[in-house]
Design an enzyme around this catalytic site. Sequence first.
Site, mmCIF file in Angstrom:
data_model
loop_
_atom_site.group_PDB
_atom_site.id
_atom_site.type_symbol
_atom_site.label_atom_id
_atom_site.label_comp_id
_atom_site.label_asym_id
_atom_site.label_seq_id
_atom_site.Cartn_x
_atom_site.Cartn_y
_atom_site.Cartn_z
ATOM 1 N N HIS A 64 2.747 -0.905 -108.183
ATOM 2 C CA HIS A 64 1.534 -0.669 -107.389
ATOM 3 C C HIS A 64 1.825 -0.843 -105.898
ATOM 4 C CE1 HIS A 64 -0.790 -0.427 -110.977
ATOM 5 N NE2 HIS A 64 -0.776 -1.707 -111.257
ATOM 6 N N GLY A 104 -4.971 4.876 -113.638
ATOM 7 C CA GLY A 104 -4.441 5.521 -114.829
ATOM 8 C C GLY A 104 -3.009 5.135 -115.118
ATOM 9 N N THR A 105 -2.588 3.974 -114.623
ATOM 10 C CA THR A 105 -1.187 3.565 -114.734
ATOM 11 C C THR A 105 -0.713 3.457 -116.177
ATOM 12 O OG1 THR A 105 -1.625 2.231 -112.750
ATOM 13 C CG2 THR A 105 0.523 1.978 -113.809
#
Length: 298
Positions: free
Chosen positions: A103, A58-59
């Site tokens: 990330h 859901g970045t």
Amino acid sequence: MELVKKTDDQGNIIIFKRYHGRAFHKEIPGNVGDHLEKQVTLPFRPDDVLLCTFLKSGTHWVFNITRMIQMKTLQYKSHMAMVEYEDIGILDNVKSPRLFATHLTYPFIPKAAKEGQIKLIYVLRNPKDVVCSFYTYLSQLRNSSYIGNFDGFLKAFLTEEIISCGGSWFTHTREWNSAICENPDLKILILRYECLKKNLYPNLVKIANFLEVNHDETFLRKVEHAVSFENLKKEHATKAGENKVYEHRADKGRLPVYNKGIVGNWKNVFTVTQNEAFDVVYKEKMCDMGVNLEFDYE
């Protein structure tokens, strides 16, 4: 740095860079070690925010939510400044207030973030949905890091030799949660993807409060509407979704970041055998976690 290219017994191919025995995405520029060493000491400003997620958690969604609240805008933005991919000079020249994303697993994030000098937003998503979204995403890219079927990708996902930024979902989650538990001075907001999907508005309020930004309900309701999956997907299909940086990976550089945007899609993808295999590994690697990792599956 030489790329690692592995082919399994089904002919599936996975490509990544290896640094200190860990797998990193091949798109990280040049030598992973040199690039990470530079970004570790990236100068941060007091009002900077770093969004931290494992891939396909859901970045882009949370990035746009946070940016709209932070910048007091409803304008969609497709390109995120990712600390592991961008040139340090470019990151340093971004105007404040700045929102970066990463990330990277915890050991590799910038020093200032570890020292509590900036705010962190950490998003966790059900790994079964993560692997499904990740596979779909890679399948739609040119010059992809994975070529093959879902079964092969799932098997790789359960190991440490998966396309990542320093560790598998299991390692990423363990290291981030250990850091959160052991470093009470971290300025961090923890969000669950499933909770955002189930009840978004209270989480918008939570994000606004965390950022110490005053917004009335009228504006936050507009943000709520603007960041619906349907609206983001629609905006991404316009010129706003284009980016020259990614033209080698997708037409007009428009990355396929919006798939289904639902909770529990893994049930439509996993076979019984795959689900059982996943649960065995999950139990083995996560059973001793000191935090609640129960996920909503519906």
